[in-house]
Every structure is written in C-alpha cells, then in structure tokens.
Design a protein around this motif. Structure first.
Motif, short mmCIF file in Angstrom:
data_model
loop_
_atom_site.label_atom_id
_atom_site.label_comp_id
_atom_site.label_asym_id
_atom_site.label_seq_id
_atom_site.Cartn_x
_atom_site.Cartn_y
_atom_site.Cartn_z
N ASP A 52 0.80 -1.22 0.00
CA ASP A 52 0.00 0.00 0.00
C ASP A 52 0.84 1.27 0.00
O ASP A 52 0.36 2.35 0.34
N TRP A 53 2.13 1.15 -0.37
CA TRP A 53 3.01 2.33 -0.37
C TRP A 53 2.61 3.24 -1.54
O TRP A 53 2.55 2.80 -2.68
N ASP A 54 2.34 4.48 -1.26
CA ASP A 54 1.97 5.48 -2.27
C ASP A 54 3.08 6.51 -2.34
O ASP A 54 3.25 7.31 -1.42
N GLU A 55 3.85 6.48 -3.45
CA GLU A 55 5.00 7.38 -3.54
C GLU A 55 4.57 8.85 -3.59
O GLU A 55 5.31 9.72 -3.15
N ASP A 56 3.39 9.09 -4.12
CA ASP A 56 2.91 10.48 -4.15
C ASP A 56 2.65 10.98 -2.74
O ASP A 56 2.90 12.15 -2.42
N MET A 57 2.14 10.09 -1.91
CA MET A 57 1.81 10.47 -0.54
C MET A 57 2.96 10.22 0.43
O MET A 57 3.23 11.03 1.31
N ASP A 58 3.63 9.11 0.24
CA ASP A 58 4.66 8.68 1.21
C ASP A 58 6.08 9.00 0.77
O ASP A 58 7.02 8.83 1.53
N GLY A 59 6.28 9.42 -0.44
CA GLY A 59 7.61 9.70 -0.93
C GLY A 59 8.27 8.43 -1.47
O GLY A 59 7.70 7.34 -1.48
N GLU A 60 9.52 8.61 -1.90
CA GLU A 60 10.24 7.46 -2.46
C GLU A 60 10.55 6.45 -1.35
O GLU A 60 11.07 6.82 -0.30
N TRP A 61 10.21 5.21 -1.58
CA TRP A 61 10.45 4.16 -0.58
C TRP A 61 11.91 3.78 -0.54
O TRP A 61 12.56 3.63 -1.60
N GLU A 62 12.48 3.65 0.66
CA GLU A 62 13.86 3.19 0.84
C GLU A 62 13.87 2.09 1.88
O GLU A 62 13.19 2.20 2.91
N PRO A 63 14.62 1.03 1.65
CA PRO A 63 14.68 -0.06 2.63
C PRO A 63 15.38 0.40 3.91
O PRO A 63 16.21 1.31 3.90
N ALA A 64 15.02 -0.23 5.02
CA ALA A 64 15.68 0.08 6.29
C ALA A 64 17.14 -0.33 6.25
O ALA A 64 17.54 -1.25 5.51
N MET A 65 17.95 0.38 7.04
CA MET A 65 19.38 0.09 7.10
C MET A 65 19.67 -0.88 8.26
O MET A 65 19.06 -0.81 9.31
N ILE A 66 20.62 -1.77 8.01
CA ILE A 66 21.05 -2.74 9.03
C ILE A 66 22.56 -2.71 9.12
O ILE A 66 23.24 -2.27 8.18
N PRO A 67 23.15 -3.15 10.28
CA PRO A 67 24.62 -3.19 10.38
C PRO A 67 25.22 -4.09 9.30
O PRO A 67 24.70 -5.17 9.01
N ASN A 68 26.29 -3.61 8.75
CA ASN A 68 26.99 -4.35 7.70
C ASN A 68 27.89 -5.41 8.33
O ASN A 68 28.83 -5.06 9.06
N PRO A 69 27.65 -6.69 8.10
CA PRO A 69 28.51 -7.74 8.70
C PRO A 69 29.95 -7.69 8.20
O PRO A 69 30.84 -8.25 8.83
N GLU A 70 30.20 -6.99 7.09
CA GLU A 70 31.56 -6.91 6.54
C GLU A 70 32.31 -5.65 7.00
O GLU A 70 33.47 -5.45 6.65
N TYR A 71 31.61 -4.84 7.80
CA TYR A 71 32.24 -3.60 8.27
C TYR A 71 33.36 -3.92 9.26
O TYR A 71 33.18 -4.67 10.20
N LYS A 72 34.54 -3.34 9.07
CA LYS A 72 35.71 -3.64 9.90
C LYS A 72 36.14 -2.48 10.78
O LYS A 72 37.11 -2.59 11.53
N GLY A 73 35.43 -1.38 10.72
CA GLY A 73 35.79 -0.24 11.54
C GLY A 73 36.92 0.57 10.95
O GLY A 73 37.35 0.36 9.81
N GLU A 74 37.39 1.53 11.77
CA GLU A 74 38.47 2.39 11.29
C GLU A 74 39.78 1.60 11.27
O GLU A 74 40.15 0.94 12.24
#
Length: 414
Positions: free
Chosen positions: A251-273
């Motif tokens: 039921d996502w309406d881009e006119d009403m709700d804007g462009e849909w973007e998936p939620a972000m999750i922690p990247n398992p490949e992230y190694k830090g600084e």
C-alpha cells in the motif's frame, strides 16, 4: 600521680559506671543534668533523656543519654579538670546505640578546650577533636576523625566505615605522641597510620622542581605505528547497508509517502576504522619523572598531636530520627585501661543486649504472622458469608409460588 590515673578516675566517675555498675552522674535521679549543660545558643535544641532504651544487656548499666526529638539539633556538654596530653597517649572512647535504625544523623563526640562557653556552644564553636560515626542514607556511613590544627579543622583522608545496625558499639580513638593514631570499633583496630600522612596538616615535604622541564626530544611513547603496515584494499566497507530482505509495502503510495527506501542494518563486513599495527618504539626513554625538591614552605612539627587545654566533651549534632543512646564516655592516657574498661562495660552487656533484641524481633515477627493469619481468615469468612447469602437469595427466588385455594372461592368467581 600520673595523668592517666588522675584523668581516668575523674572522667570515669563523671560519665561512666564503675566496676560495680553503680551510676554516678548518669543516674536514675537527675544528678546527670547537673553534669551536662545544654547550650542556649538556640531555643529549639533537642533534649536528651536518661534511658537504657527498648533493649539492653543490663537495665541499669546500659543507661545513657538518648536523643528524644526528631529533626533537631542537639548541643550539650560536660566539663572536667583541664589537662594536656603532651608526651602521653590520648584515648577518647564511648559507646553508641542507634536503636531507632538511624537514617540520617550524627553519632560523634567533640572534645573542646577548657575555655569553651558551654552555654553558647554551637556548630561553629572551635573544638580540638571530633570523633565518631556519621550516617546519612546509603552513601554516608563513615567514622569522622577531625583534628583542629592552628585554628583549622582537618578531615582524615581515609574512608573509615562505621557500624549501621541497631546494637551498641564501642568507638575508640588513640592519639600517640609519636604522631601515630589508631581507630578501634568494638575493641578491634579498623584503621591506623600517621598524622602527617593521613591529614593535610602540613605542606608536602617535596614539591616538583619549578625549574625542571621535560626535554623536547624526550620520547615517552612505548609503542608506535608500524610505518610498513598498509591498509588492505578491501578494508573500507560501509558501517550500515540496506536490508536485503526489506520489501516495499503493497500500500506504499510514492505520491503520498515519498520514495520508498529499505531500512538500514549493520553491515557484517564492516571492519571499523583501520589503524596500523603497533610496534616497540626504538627511541622510547621511559616515563619522564618530574624531579622534586625540598618544599621551602614545609616545616616539620613534632607536636601536631598535642592539645594543651582539654577540658570539655560535647555532643553537638543533628538527627532526623531520634533514639541514639550515648554512654560509657572515657578520656584517658592509658590504652590498656581503655580496652579493659570497654570490656567491662560494652563487652559485658553486648551479648545479653543482642539476645534481648533477637527475642523482641522474633516476638514481633510471630505477632505479625498471627495478625496476617487473622486478617486472612476474616477475609475468607467474609467471602463465605457473601456466598451463603447469595445462595439463600437464589433459594428464595427458586421456590414455586403458593397455589391459590380455588376450592375456597364460589364457583361463579372462578
């Protein structure tokens, strides 16, 4: 006679039971009131009364001065023959019982110079020594040891825990002419040390040399980055990524709700600084220590311990919940005599006192249990009565109506 004998005899007779348990000045009569003088500095100071409390080891021997009014300042004192502790130990000892289960209040004594105006004594009156427990909430449960040196009060730098139960405890402070001290609770040493180290009476013996500076080429880093270590090409990964399992709602309406973007999750490949590995520093010279010199402001004083005109002991404190009992006050220069006196008084009655307290607690517990049982029984009986009344009402409702006596009426009325 030595200071010990004269002072001990006079003070013990004035404030403590003798070996036969007879009370002098802390007696069933009001003689103790002539010994202790209440301050008139404020008109609403709390009053002390003579009592052994709700539980005790001996009804007569355990009588002491008890605070009797909640949320009050207390200020009372007693005078004795002035003396100096020069060249002698000084022992200050007393017992205290917080039978009210104190929540916030003082339990210490103050020792004053003989020229104290007792009638005008108050919280800012200059004293020589303040010693004893202080309790307020969960954070403050300490033994104060404060000495006045050259007109300034100095607090001990150590934290000494006090007893916070409802039983009587013996507090002892020993001040020695070699500038050492001991604090005992229940005739067991809980703290000791030297006056110069554990208080800030004197400036420090040594100070950092103001002329000395760390050389500019002094390297005090034990480990350094390995310059040959490089970051791997695949190291940089984003910390968060879009959730690959996320789906746009039907039921996502881009006119009403804007462009849909998936939620972000922690990247398992992230190694830090990335940081290069550490290696031993070949130029490390160790931690630079600032050179010290003799402090020109330091002057040794071998008489920090000495007080020349000791003559008054006082109770100058605040209590939220009253009920503390002070007893067995003693000032002497004989450490062994103080220990023996503590055993003769507190030591002789502590066992019976604890037994009496435990019996009272057990009796109270049983009474509470019985009371709760009675309340529970009454509640159950009340419920049963309500049920019975309900059943009776139902029975009355279910009874069939009485048949009319048709035969008693004329036929033409039937």
């Amino acid at each position: 006679p030595c200071i010990c004998t004269a002072l001990f005899s006079a003070f013990r007779a004035a404030f403590s039971p003798d070996k036969n348990g007879a009370k002098r000045f802390l007696n069933g009569n009001d003689a103790w009131k002539s010994r202790w003088l209440n301050s008139e500095h404020k008109s609403d100071y709390g009053q002390f009364k003579l009592t052994s409390g709700n539980f005790y080891g001996d009804a007569e021997k355990d009588k002491g001065l008890q605070s009797s009014q909640d949320a009050r300042f207390y200020a009372t004192s007693a005078r004795f023959e002035p003396f100096s502790n020069e060249g002698k130990p000084l022992v200050i000892q007393f017992t205290i019982k917080h039978e009210q289960k104190i929540d916030c209040g003082g339990g210490y004594v103050k020792v004053f110079p003989a020229d104290l105006n007792q009638a005008g004594m108050h919280g800012d009156s200059q004293y020589y020594i303040m010693f004893g427990p202080d309790i307020c909430g969960y954070s403050t449960k300490k033994v104060h040891v404060i000495f006045n040196y050259k007109g300034k009060n100095h607090l001990i730098k150590k934290d000494i825990k006090c007893k916070d139960d409802e039983l009587t405890h013996l507090y002892t402070l020993i001040l020695n002419p070699d500038q050492t001290y001991e604090v005992k609770i229940d005739n067991e040493m809980v703290e000791s040390g030297s006056l110069e180290e554990d208080w800030d009476f004197l400036p420090p013996k040594k100070i950092k040399d103001p002329e000395a500076k760390k050389p500019e080429d002094w390297d005090d880093h034990a480990m350094i980055d390995d310059e040959t270590d490089t970051k791997p090409e695949d190291w940089d990964k984003p910390e968060n990524i879009p959730d690959p399992d996320a789906k746009k709602p039907d039921d996502w309406d881009e006119d009403m709700d804007g462009e849909w973007e998936p939620a972000m999750i922690p990247n398992p490949e992230y190694k830090g600084e990335w940081k290069p590995k550490q290696i031993d520093n070949p130029n490390y010279k160790g931690v630079w220590v600032h050179p010290e010199i003799d402090n020109p402001e330091y002057t040794p004083d071998a008489e920090i311990y000495k007080f020349d005109n000791i003559g008054v002991i006082g109770l100058d404190l605040w209590q939220v919940k009253s009920g503390t009992i002070f007893d067995n006050f003693l000032i002497t220069d004989d450490v062994k005599e103080a220990e023996d006196f503590g055993n003769e008084t507190w030591g002789a009655t502590k066992g019976p006192e604890k037994k009496m307290k435990e019996e009272q607690d057990e009796k109270k517990r049983k009474e509470e249990e019985e009371k709760n049982k009675e309340q529970s029984t009454e509640a159950d009986e009340g419920e049963e009565e309500e049920e019975d009344e309900g059943e009776e009402e139902e029975d009355e409702t279910d009874e069939p109506p009485e048949e009319e006596e048709d035969d008693a009426l004329p036929k033409d009325e039937l």
